[in-house]
Scaffold this motif. Structure first.
Motif, PDB file in Angstrom:
ATOM      1  N   SER A   1      44.305  41.502  40.666  1.00 32.40           N
ATOM      2  CA  SER A   1      44.027  39.781  39.906  1.00 32.40           C
ATOM      3  C   SER A   1      44.128  39.580  41.286  1.00 32.40           C
ATOM      4  O   SER A   1      43.931  37.307  41.079  1.00 32.40           O
ATOM      5  N   TYR A   2      44.039  39.115  41.896  1.00 29.03           N
ATOM      6  CA  TYR A   2      44.242  38.667  43.507  1.00 29.03           C
ATOM      7  C   TYR A   2      42.456  38.459  43.401  1.00 29.03           C
ATOM      8  O   TYR A   2      42.462  36.872  43.693  1.00 29.03           O
ATOM      9  N   ILE A   3      41.710  38.489  43.466  1.00 22.73           N
ATOM     10  CA  ILE A   3      40.498  38.109  43.351  1.00 22.73           C
ATOM     11  C   ILE A   3      40.378  37.350  42.093  1.00 22.73           C
ATOM     12  O   ILE A   3      39.020  36.398  42.367  1.00 22.73           O
ATOM     13  N   LYS A   4      41.010  37.417  41.324  1.00 20.81           N
ATOM     14  CA  LYS A   4      40.398  36.199  39.946  1.00 20.81           C
ATOM     15  C   LYS A   4      41.245  34.859  40.564  1.00 20.81           C
ATOM     16  O   LYS A   4      40.540  33.928  40.789  1.00 20.81           O
TER      17      LYS A   4
ATOM     18  N   PRO B   1      36.555  26.902  45.260  1.00 19.06           N
ATOM     19  CA  PRO B   1      35.483  26.518  43.663  1.00 19.06           C
ATOM     20  C   PRO B   1      34.147  25.676  44.606  1.00 19.06           C
ATOM     21  O   PRO B   1      34.295  25.288  45.900  1.00 19.06           O
ATOM     22  N   ASP B   2      33.137  26.505  44.725  1.00 16.79           N
ATOM     23  CA  ASP B   2      31.792  26.183  45.580  1.00 16.79           C
ATOM     24  C   ASP B   2      31.462  24.522  45.470  1.00 16.79           C
ATOM     25  O   ASP B   2      30.921  24.334  46.523  1.00 16.79           O
TER      26      ASP B   2
ATOM     27  N   TRP C   1      45.234  31.723  34.390  1.00 20.96           N
ATOM     28  CA  TRP C   1      45.861  32.218  36.004  1.00 20.96           C
ATOM     29  C   TRP C   1      46.622  33.578  35.637  1.00 20.96           C
ATOM     30  O   TRP C   1      46.884  34.324  35.713  1.00 20.96           O
ATOM     31  N   GLU C   2      47.063  32.753  34.110  1.00 13.99           N
ATOM     32  CA  GLU C   2      47.809  33.974  33.353  1.00 13.99           C
ATOM     33  C   GLU C   2      46.940  35.017  33.117  1.00 13.99           C
ATOM     34  O   GLU C   2      47.245  36.122  32.974  1.00 13.99           O
ATOM     35  N   SER C   3      45.878  34.798  32.387  1.00 18.89           N
ATOM     36  CA  SER C   3      44.536  35.805  32.159  1.00 18.89           C
ATOM     37  C   SER C   3      44.602  37.222  33.252  1.00 18.89           C
ATOM     38  O   SER C   3      44.255  37.774  33.428  1.00 18.89           O
TER      39      SER C   3
END
Length: 605
Positions: A247-250, A257-258, A274-276
């Motif tokens: 979840s943290y990685i997502k 953003p790049d 965020w929800e996903s």
């Protein structure tokens, strides 16, 4: 090397964020500690492609540029366009070497100056645990020194609190049956006898659960009314550590953003992404379990046993939240410091492993510490005047957990810290090794760092300290203290050292007096007994929890994030305004001028 930072806010915003950090005394606005680096990527100008660079992995012959993703979700890009040949690889190798060291003792810049004493117990000695037992007045438990040389368990402190009827020999025998040889240990309790206990799972190579049942029976017998304890298997009812990490990685990908194109593309699906991530579901579940455990204690006078794999991760989250909901002392700055020191540092949360301070065991990383801080943040939102500190301070603690300038959150255990100090001492035999506690920040810093290392004048530092204290202290909490003194007759009782008005006024003084090296609390004050009549309730439904945008979206542009998808309402920092603080100081000065003369030792003439 030509360095430039990809940022969507101005330099004023950067400076503002820098002031509200616990590292601002030591580091400049654009300085970072190597331990704060999370990812090192190879990038090229005009290209959106990037490649992650790893320690000991082959490097290309030429690097067009580097991208550093910090653990606070800040992104910094460096261009090597005008760098001499070979310098790019030298810099890259140095970054990979120092950002991901083989052991924790490689992280520290130790010096021969002892850090200030912040008045916070470290819970490494018997006296601190005995005082906590006296404060809670929880009966039938005792302090055991059987782990004095970490011979019982390497991840526990040298002393632990165990059932009064448990002999040390029985304790050692029982410990062998649990994961990490961690027997059940007492954390907190009430006068009525309900205790909060943390326990590891039974070792998988042990088929006989007799010792586990025996330890639970001892917890049962410690209760004055011999009530059965409530047992919560957190490994079954809470998300696994790998789920928390995923979840943290997502969320990390969403908030780093790049380039502006990716930034605006993600913005169109910001809330759905965020929800996903399921992060808010994890926060909701932790709050729900903690509230149920608190209810068992306060409404049913039941002891609660929190059981997870080694009793070092999710049990720390739930134990702390239970105490936060039930114990008003924990909601003060001093109480919260003591809570974190007791439950996370002394009882051995593996900070180094979970936060990736070294290059070992990357598969075991999981931001359990951040999950806890987010839960506390949700409590502060639903009870704005209940906590003495702000969410900005919680965020500063999260960032401080990655910076090796303070040692509090750098180790897996107390014994690991002792081992690191021994290594550093052997390397520097002529110079004493002192590692700074994060809590010493409140005492100010010495001139060595302020004037020589950071180039700051004393006036500048004092002003910065004042601004940071106002960001960290909850003005709504202080206002409630003033409201307690507006009750008829309260001011006249300030002279009575036994009255609550006397205690309230002195608490206000400690919070608002900003002389150099002044703590916002009385470090020698007596412990406040547990009072269960001031418990908090939290709405744990996901729809009523708020994403911690000030943490995850700290380095994103403000206009892209909206409250409830309403473009007319920007989600801004919730810090109290300067006008509010100005009113508080005016009220304080007015009351001081109308109270009897206060002599230096704090008593009233």
């Amino acid at each position: 090397m030509e360095g430039k930072e990809e940022k969507l806010d101005g330099r004023d915003r950067e400076a503002e964020l820098h002031v509200s950090s616990l590292q601002s005394h030591f580091l400049g606005v654009n300085d970072i500690c190597s331990s704060e680096i999370d990812l090192v990527n190879q990038i090229a100008e005009g290209s959106t492609k990037k490649k992650r660079l790893l320690f000991n992995a082959p490097l290309p012959s030429r690097l067009p540029g580097l991208q550093l993703v910090l653990k606070n979700l800040r992104v910094i890009n460096f261009s090597f366009k005008f760098t001499p040949v070979g310098e790019d690889l030298r810099i890259c190798k140095a970054l990979l070497h120092h950002a991901f060291p083989p052991s924790v003792d490689h992280l520290f810049l130790s010096c021969g100056y002892p850090s200030s004493q912040p008045g916070i117990p470290d819970f490494c000695g018997a006296q601190d645990w005995e005082r906590e037992l006296q404060r809670t007045r929880c009966p039938n438990w005792r302090v055991s020194k059987h782990n004095e040389f970490f011979n019982l368990c390497a991840s526990l402190p040298t002393v632990v609190v165990v059932p009064r009827d448990l002999l040390d020999a029985q304790l050692e025998q029982a410990a062998q049956h649990f994961q990490g040889t961690r027997p059940p240990v007492w954390c907190w309790g009430s006068l009525a006898g309900a205790a909060l206990v943390r326990m590891a799972q039974i070792s998988p190579n042990i088929n006989d659960k007799q010792q586990e049942n025996r330890m639970m029976g001892l917890v049962h017998r410690c209760h004055p009314k011999k009530l059965q304890p409530t047992i919560l298997d957190l490994d079954q009812i809470l998300p696994a550590l790998k789920e928390i990490q995923m979840s943290y990685i997502k969320l990390r990908e969403l908030h780093t953003p790049d380039d502006p194109l990716q930034f605006w593309e993600q913005d169109r699906h910001y809330w759905s992404r965020w929800e996903s991530s399921r992060w808010m579901l994890h926060v909701s579940k932790c709050l729900d379990v903690a509230q149920n455990a608190a209810s068992a204690i306060i409404h049913h006078n039941s002891s609660v046993i929190l059981q997870d794999f080694e009793g070092r991760d999710l049990s720390a989250v739930i134990s702390c939240l239970v105490q936060l909901l039930l114990d008003p002392q924990v909601r003060t700055l001093r109480g919260f410091h003591s809570l974190v020191q007791k439950e996370w540092v002394a009882l051995g949360h593996p900070f180094s492993t979970r936060l990736g301070h070294t290059r070992n065991n990357p598969e075991e990383q999981s931001p359990v510490w951040l999950l806890f801080l987010d839960c506390v943040h949700q409590v502060s939102l639903q009870h704005p005047g209940a906590l003495e500190f702000t969410s900005e301070y919680l965020l500063a603690l999260w960032h401080a957990a990655h910076c090796s300038l303070h040692s509090t959150f750098m180790f897996n255990s107390v014994s690991a810290k002792c081992s690191a100090i021994a290594v550093l001492q052997r390397e520097n035999p002529q110079q004493p090794v002192y590692l700074r506690s994060i809590w010493s920040w409140w005492l100010g810093t010495d001139d060595l760092f302020n004037n020589q290392h950071n180039g700051a004048t004393e006036n500048c530092v004092d002003k910065q300290n004042q601004e940071t204290r106002e960001a960290f202290l909850n003005v709504h909490y202080i206002q409630k203290l003033f409201e307690n003194l507006t009750v008829k007759g309260s001011l006249s009782r300030v002279v009575d050292s036994m009255s609550s008005a006397h205690d309230t006024w002195h608490r206000i003084q400690y919070l608002l007096e900003t002389s150099k090296s002044s703590l916002p609390f009385n470090p020698s004050g007596p412990p406040v007994p547990v009072q269960l009549d001031a418990s908090l309730r939290v709405d744990v439904s996901v729809c009523n929890l708020r994403p911690w945008q000030e943490c995850f979206g700290r380095w994103l542009s403000e206009p892209v994030v909206f409250v409830n998808n309403d473009p007319n309402t920007l989600l801004k920092q919730t810090d109290p305004t300067k006008d509010h603080w100005k009113q508080i100081y005016q009220m304080y000065n007015l009351m001081k001028s109308n109270l009897p003369e206060i002599i230096p030792n704090g008593t009233v003439k």
